[in-house]
Design an enzyme around this catalytic site. Structure first.
Site, mmCIF file in Angstrom:
data_model
loop_
_atom_site.group_PDB
_atom_site.id
_atom_site.type_symbol
_atom_site.label_atom_id
_atom_site.label_comp_id
_atom_site.label_asym_id
_atom_site.label_seq_id
_atom_site.Cartn_x
_atom_site.Cartn_y
_atom_site.Cartn_z
ATOM 1 N N SER A 1 0.844 -1.196 0.000
ATOM 2 C CA SER A 1 0.000 0.000 0.000
ATOM 3 C C SER A 1 0.883 1.252 0.000
ATOM 4 O O SER A 1 1.755 1.379 -0.857
ATOM 5 C CB SER A 1 -0.937 -0.038 1.217
ATOM 6 O OG SER A 1 -1.914 0.969 1.128
ATOM 7 N N HIS B 1 -8.080 -4.855 -0.310
ATOM 8 C CA HIS B 1 -6.770 -4.249 -0.107
ATOM 9 C C HIS B 1 -6.036 -4.876 1.078
ATOM 10 O O HIS B 1 -4.808 -4.979 1.081
ATOM 11 C CB HIS B 1 -6.955 -2.750 0.113
ATOM 12 C CG HIS B 1 -5.692 -1.968 0.110
ATOM 13 N ND1 HIS B 1 -4.821 -1.958 -0.958
ATOM 14 C CD2 HIS B 1 -5.129 -1.158 1.045
ATOM 15 C CE1 HIS B 1 -3.782 -1.177 -0.670
ATOM 16 N NE2 HIS B 1 -3.948 -0.688 0.527
ATOM 17 N N ASP C 1 -8.923 -6.152 -4.696
ATOM 18 C CA ASP C 1 -8.488 -4.860 -4.148
ATOM 19 C C ASP C 1 -9.041 -3.744 -5.034
ATOM 20 O O ASP C 1 -8.632 -3.592 -6.178
ATOM 21 C CB ASP C 1 -6.954 -4.824 -4.119
ATOM 22 C CG ASP C 1 -6.402 -3.542 -3.496
ATOM 23 O OD1 ASP C 1 -7.169 -2.610 -3.210
ATOM 24 O OD2 ASP C 1 -5.168 -3.492 -3.289
#
Lengths: 386, 386
Positions: free
Chosen positions: B148, B348, B315
């Protein structure tokens, strides 16, 4: 083409209305607008159901010069042709645009309802609208049409009052909210309720306005109405001042747009925060299959209307998959159903926007509705055995 | 297997740090943890970059008995094997877990920085971390790894300090935020900043806590970390009390979960609201292609590391398409890149969770990193001509 000029009317119902929650209203008012003329056998009436922040002013130009929210699709010669149809739209119960709701006076206290207005459901809306149908002298709607929350209301009509509609047009809807949908609603509600100016819902009495909370809720709503692609092509990473500011003011155009939308909703449009809570809750609760062993096919078994179901490819709030669920359940019942998955970049908002494919399908279907609403000449149906 | 016990250390840098914004810090501290042993030629050091709400405590068990946020992947015999690697993780500048940031004392005023802490960028983080690299005696990281926001930091390292890393592992990241990503961040920031207890950022001085705003921001964050499918299978439309309550208390399990996450973050975890603002802003600003005519391929032209890029199918915050952009830009440069699109239902968050395919790819790649970090015996590379 001259613009349709409209003024709202109000239906005042003096009988109590029993609500799904167990509470009841001693009576209620529904504000509504009509467009076009009801024909002699009252067979050309179309009911439009509005979405979360919508109202009765769906088409034409009102006394303040404001265009209706679906004026692009409703009017003389338009998709829903007011030269053919008598079109009706009412503000839902619990709304804030003139129908009985949190901003109106509670006859029991003489004060505005505010947070004391009972939670209403999609079924309650349909029950209250059925009084409007009777009042207008309509035995059976030629069609009931709605997008998003309005599409859910159309489903509820088809299930609860199967004989009261010939056609159901369900656009950009879902048979129930997903956990993610509910979660977005919950964040929006938290934003409103945690604003100190919400004053536990008594902001009108206290002469405050939960502007920040309502703006946040609206910003979040907008985020889910637009597609990632569309936001990308509309705003991208464009900067308002051309370069990074290194502070927390509005920097990117998308921030500016959202903040503007949020503030406009809370101030200029003066949407009521309690109504926002009520509408999101009605959405969360909508689940017609629940009382049919969670089987949507069973829920729709009694529906006798013909259906048009429309979804949009980039709609991630109520994706095409959600419409597939509706279509599949209708097909399980051998219902007469047309379905279109319309290519669009505009996300959930697509149902309000111009789109050639969508307009083509929608217009063609409305012509079919018109055929069904015009007294048969005897030659259209039948004649030759083949 | 005994658990890795860790205590943090602090690097104190007394030189000023020039920031991207034009501001500078007179000095700063970085808190960090290390795991495993640095080998003799310092060739086995791995830097882990954390995500938005992460910190330096990435693995093992700290003095309070708390497990690191990526402990499932880092430790003896694990994917990032601390029997092989010397693993380092620092809390980013501007963080609230011990590195210099809004909660630390501004030497110029003797008070906490609060909102006066300057906005930092991904580049600033990399510059400050490079001092940690030098301090640890590492010439070149065997790999820099992050998911991320951490993955973006890895990209920034590869671009700004190409000689300082041999491998870059970029997981669930994007080469820049989309308009939708920025919009979500902006709603979160508005939620925090419109909370009266935010006190224009001076809540520590005023002994308040913008609990509602920070909770809302976290709820919204969680919503974007989880996939619709995953929320559906985890919570569905399950009711907390078994039946509808017709009020605004927590009704659906998903509401309960989100509210709990939000409150925990703001209170028990005591995450700093100013840090949250800083981190989201750094994310918004991250756009390494911007100074290369908005051409990511050009931005990555000098990167000499070998890459592993990983994305997860569900995601939607940083979808596989965003990783494709990175991979394509690397391939334009004939870089050595491995890419995996991992099937996962977890959105995610998948990068933090167990997943056989992901673990397999990640472990295999880390073994390759280990090969590259172990001084060659002369027989592994070459020997037979074929």
């Amino acid at each position: 083409m001259s613009e349709l000029s409209v003024s709202p009317q109000t239906l005042k119902v003096e009988d109590p209305l029993q609500l799904s929650s167990g509470a009841s209203l001693p009576g209620y008012e529904l504000i509504y607008e009509t467009y076009g003329e009801l024909n002699a056998d009252a067979s050309n009436a179309i009911l439009i159901c509005h979405a979360l922040s919508g109202d009765h002013h769906v088409a034409g130009v009102d006394d303040e010069g404001k265009k209706g929210w679906w004026d692009g699709y409703i009017g003389p010669g338009k998709t829903i042709n007011t030269d053919q149809f008598f079109v009706v739209c009412s503000n839902n119960l619990g709304g804030c645009r003139g129908s009985t709701g949190p901003t109106t006076i509670n006859p029991e206290t003489g004060k505005v309802y505010g947070p004391d207005f009972p939670i209403v459901t999609c079924r309650d809306w349909v029950n209250s609208q059925d009084r409007l149908r009777a009042h207008l002298g309509v035995e059976q709607w030629a069609a009931i049409v709605g997008g998003s929350m309005g599409g859910m209301q159309v489903l509820q009509w088809a299930i609860d009052y199967p004989d009261r509609l010939r056609h159901a047009v369900v656009i950009a809807a879902a048979p129930k909210l997903s956990a993610q949908n509910i979660a977005f609603n919950e964040v929006a509600r938290r934003a409103i309720m945690s604003d100190p100016d919400f004053a536990e819902g008594r902001f009108i009495e206290k002469d405050t306005l939960p502007k920040q909370g309502l703006s946040l809720a609206r910003m979040l709503g907008h985020l889910t109405y637009l597609s990632d692609d569309m936001m990308g092509s509309k705003f991208g990473r464009e900067l308002r001042e051309g370069k990074l500011q290194y502070n927390y003011d509005v920097e990117f155009q998308v921030e500016s747009y959202l903040r503007y939308q949020g503030e406009k909703f809370a101030t200029k449009q003066n949407f009521d925060a309690n109504t926002y809570l009520l509408m999101t809750k009605a959405l969360d609760y909508f689940d017609p299959a629940a009382e049919f062993e969670h089987d949507l096919s069973k829920a729709l078994a009694k529906a006798s209307a013909k259906f048009l179901v429309v979804s949009f490819t980039s709609d991630w709030r109520f994706s095409p998959q959600r419409s597939h669920e509706i279509v599949k359940a209708l097909l399980d019942n051998d219902a007469n159903v047309s379905y279109a998955e319309v290519e669009s970049q505009h996300g959930h908002d697509a149902f309000l926007l111009p789109n050639t494919h969508y307009e083509g399908i929608f217009s063609a279907y409305m012509q079919r509705v018109y055929q069904d609403s015009t007294p048969s000449t005897g030659t259209l149906d039948g004649g030759n055995a083949e």
